[in-house]
Design a protein around this motif. Structure first.
Motif, PDB file in Angstrom:
ATOM      1  N   UNK A  90      33.954  42.194  42.555  1.00 39.61           N
ATOM      2  CA  UNK A  90      34.391  40.513  41.640  1.00 39.61           C
ATOM      3  C   UNK A  90      35.330  40.563  40.305  1.00 39.61           C
ATOM      4  N   UNK A  91      35.484  39.619  39.873  1.00 43.25           N
ATOM      5  CA  UNK A  91      36.375  38.986  38.505  1.00 43.25           C
ATOM      6  C   UNK A  91      34.988  39.402  38.192  1.00 43.25           C
ATOM      7  N   UNK A  92      35.094  40.454  36.775  1.00 44.84           N
ATOM      8  CA  UNK A  92      34.082  40.282  35.550  1.00 44.84           C
ATOM      9  C   UNK A  92      34.940  39.798  33.972  1.00 44.84           C
ATOM     10  N   UNK A  93      35.826  39.825  33.914  1.00 43.12           N
ATOM     11  CA  UNK A  93      36.717  39.416  32.831  1.00 43.12           C
ATOM     12  C   UNK A  93      38.163  39.416  33.624  1.00 43.12           C
ATOM     13  N   UNK A  94      38.392  37.900  32.986  1.00 38.78           N
ATOM     14  CA  UNK A  94      39.955  37.358  33.164  1.00 38.78           C
ATOM     15  C   UNK A  94      40.960  37.476  32.044  1.00 38.78           C
ATOM     16  N   UNK A  95      41.755  37.431  32.078  1.00 38.94           N
ATOM     17  CA  UNK A  95      42.719  37.131  30.289  1.00 38.94           C
ATOM     18  C   UNK A  95      44.322  37.257  31.587  1.00 38.94           C
ATOM     19  N   UNK A  96      45.326  36.281  31.170  1.00 38.66           N
ATOM     20  CA  UNK A  96      46.318  35.377  31.606  1.00 38.66           C
ATOM     21  C   UNK A  96      47.037  36.611  31.515  1.00 38.66           C
ATOM     22  N   UNK A  97      46.909  38.100  30.851  1.00 38.81           N
ATOM     23  CA  UNK A  97      47.772  39.249  31.711  1.00 38.81           C
ATOM     24  C   UNK A  97      46.573  40.218  32.306  1.00 38.81           C
ATOM     25  N   UNK A  98      45.557  40.148  33.298  1.00 37.23           N
ATOM     26  CA  UNK A  98      44.845  41.199  33.297  1.00 37.23           C
ATOM     27  C   UNK A  98      43.415  40.317  33.983  1.00 37.23           C
ATOM     28  N   UNK A  99      42.902  41.115  35.009  1.00 39.08           N
ATOM     29  CA  UNK A  99      41.941  41.414  35.367  1.00 39.08           C
ATOM     30  C   UNK A  99      40.435  42.629  34.923  1.00 39.08           C
ATOM     31  N   UNK A 100      39.614  42.464  35.726  1.00 40.09           N
ATOM     32  CA  UNK A 100      38.526  43.023  35.153  1.00 40.09           C
ATOM     33  C   UNK A 100      37.152  43.476  36.705  1.00 40.09           C
ATOM     34  N   UNK A 101      37.525  43.821  37.690  1.00 35.01           N
ATOM     35  CA  UNK A 101      36.950  44.270  38.621  1.00 35.01           C
ATOM     36  C   UNK A 101      36.156  45.147  38.743  1.00 35.01           C
ATOM     37  N   UNK A 102      34.772  44.004  39.473  1.00 36.68           N
ATOM     38  CA  UNK A 102      33.407  45.363  40.047  1.00 36.68           C
ATOM     39  C   UNK A 102      33.598  45.473  41.355  1.00 36.68           C
ATOM     40  N   UNK A 103      33.372  47.073  41.631  1.00 43.48           N
ATOM     41  CA  UNK A 103      33.422  47.120  43.347  1.00 43.48           C
ATOM     42  C   UNK A 103      32.088  48.347  43.442  1.00 43.48           C
ATOM     43  N   UNK A 104      31.626  48.156  44.176  1.00 45.01           N
ATOM     44  CA  UNK A 104      31.063  49.048  45.203  1.00 45.01           C
ATOM     45  C   UNK A 104      31.092  49.280  46.227  1.00 45.01           C
ATOM     46  N   UNK A 105      30.633  50.347  46.904  1.00 43.02           N
ATOM     47  CA  UNK A 105      30.416  50.978  47.938  1.00 43.02           C
ATOM     48  C   UNK A 105      30.632  52.220  48.634  1.00 43.02           C
TER      49      UNK A 105
END
Length: 183
Positions: free
Chosen positions: A133-148
């Motif tokens: 899941x994308x939990x934060x986004x800017x025009x230059x970056x993403x923070x993804x959340x991943x479980x598994x």
């Protein structure tokens, strides 16, 4: 005059001739000050490695916490760790989830990726394939959340490196046995 050779740690000595295995240990302990330090001290004092460590209270009324430790070594080393953990006074139960029962292991990670243009699209497509899941986004970056499973997270991180991996934060492994019975 030659300096005396440093003796190898018990960890390295026992793994030299045997196959190294990764094991997940569930340690039920009394929730009191210093317990975690004693458990970690056992590992550091004997030269064992902790690959992952999580701790949380699991029974408030009974003042019990569960420590989940992922470690590796020869089968003899794992057995030795198991027995040494059982001798620590506030430890109530030690279960090797790798051999005792089928178990589920999961980990949560947040992965920051820098990207513009095609790299941005590639990052989003990979995230979708891994159900991140994308939990934060800017025009230059993403923070993804991943479980598994930890290996799934490793694979996702490796695929993000050429795209623009910035940093990774991981929780450590949480594990539980399958079926209706407690461990």
């Amino acid at each position: 005059m030659n300096a005396p050779a440093t003796p190898p740690s018990p960890y390295s000595a026992s793994t030299r001739d045997s196959k190294v295995e990764s094991h997940t240990l569930s340690v039920l302990v009394d929730n009191e000050p210093g317990v975690l330090a004693r458990v970690v001290g056992l590992f550091s004092g004997r030269g064992y490695n902790i690959e992952s460590l999580t701790v949380a209270e699991v029974a408030h009324a009974e003042h019990r916490s569960r420590i989940t430790i992922v470690t590796s070594g020869a089968p003899e080393t794992i057995e030795q760790i198991h027995h040494q953990l059982e001798r620590i006074v506030p430890v109530r139960q030690v279960t090797d989830l790798t051999i005792a029962k089928r178990s589920l292991e999961r980990e949560l990670a947040m992965v920051k990726v820098r990207g513009r243009g095609d790299n941005r699209n590639d990052a989003l497509q990979l995230a979708e394939a891994f159900r991140a899941r994308v939990v934060d986004a800017t025009t230059e970056s993403f923070i993804f959340e991943l479980t598994g499973r930890p290996d799934k997270i490793d694979e996702f991180v490796d695929l993000m490196r050429p795209i623009g991996l910035v940093e990774v934060s991981r929780t450590g492994v949480a594990a539980i046995s399958r079926g209706p019975d407690p461990i």
